[in-house]
Design an enzyme around this catalytic site. Sequence first.
Site, mmCIF file in Angstrom:
data_model
loop_
_atom_site.group_PDB
_atom_site.id
_atom_site.type_symbol
_atom_site.label_atom_id
_atom_site.label_comp_id
_atom_site.label_asym_id
_atom_site.label_seq_id
_atom_site.Cartn_x
_atom_site.Cartn_y
_atom_site.Cartn_z
ATOM 1 N N ASP A 148 -10.286 -97.579 -4.503
ATOM 2 C CA ASP A 148 -11.219 -97.187 -3.214
ATOM 3 C C ASP A 148 -10.093 -97.059 -2.219
ATOM 4 O OD1 ASP A 148 -12.683 -98.414 -1.672
ATOM 5 O OD2 ASP A 148 -12.207 -100.907 -2.070
ATOM 6 N N TRP A 171 4.640 -110.435 0.499
ATOM 7 C CA TRP A 171 3.950 -110.109 1.240
ATOM 8 C C TRP A 171 5.033 -107.936 1.526
ATOM 9 C CZ3 TRP A 171 1.726 -111.073 5.725
ATOM 10 C CH2 TRP A 171 2.070 -110.209 6.914
ATOM 11 N N LEU A 172 3.871 -107.900 1.997
ATOM 12 C CA LEU A 172 4.230 -106.207 2.006
ATOM 13 C C LEU A 172 4.133 -106.048 4.186
ATOM 14 C CD1 LEU A 172 1.534 -104.475 -0.219
ATOM 15 C CD2 LEU A 172 4.263 -105.051 -0.770
#
Length: 297
Positions: A201, A99-100
């Site tokens: 990207d 999780w960030l």
Amino acid sequence: MDSSLREALVAPNGLLAGETLESVHPVSGGCIHRAWRLTLGGGRIVFAKSGPPQAMDLFEVEADALDALHDHAPRELLVVPRPLGISRMAVHAVLLLPWLQLSAMDQTALGRGLALLHQSSSLAADSRGYGWHRDGYIGSGPQPGGWRDRWGDAFIELRLLPQLKLGCSWGLKLEDCQAFLEALATHLNRLSITPSLVHGDLWGGNAGALSDGRGTLFDPAAWWAHHEVDLAMTRLFGGFSRDFYRAYNAVMTAEPGSQDRIEIYNFYHLLNHANLFGGGYIDQSKACLRSLVRRLM
């Protein structure tokens, strides 16, 4: 998250075997897959991206790119999450990541960290040249693998030409592009550069700042390329601050002609968006092609 996916995750052979799944919350995860914030027993939080079984190929490519970027990222400045697991189930495919915790902090660490990633990877550049070792994706669009010795040949043959072929469905004519592509390849082949590992990207939705002040990158379409392709895309949709560019350029000084190459490198992303979404991106792609032809022919 439906019950079948919950059960598959915590099953004895699941990605979260032995864990207790305390809570599941949907989060923004792009336009292709669904994404979840999973809270486990003991308070640990992980991120899950899910899709149908055929999404496994996309998840494998993403995991491969994340691993490569993670290995070159300066950990004190830039977090690239290393995948925790990937699995194909009966009716789901899942990619599990740390999780960030994103924040609105400045992007100084993000800019410096990206520059150091580009710099350090160029010192360990793949001996095969420019390209990538497997076929991949840019969003849900195809991004062919393969290798070329010269940068212009790689950009034309591995990136522009496949997108231009897809563009025939909305009016592009390959025969009208041949002379332009030859001129562009010659133009880029004159550059004296070493391949760098790039995100591939890098729009604002695929990067950010963390609550501890470090930057982060995710959802890559990585390959070995001219480092400027990442910087060019940061200009396409915005979302990057002056602090980001100032910090990047303090490590990697802008090269002569870099501003002129922004339009060249972003032509690839405009074509990809035109092929995926149509609409105004088709007109933008045609306008960009006309502009580049005037410049190079």
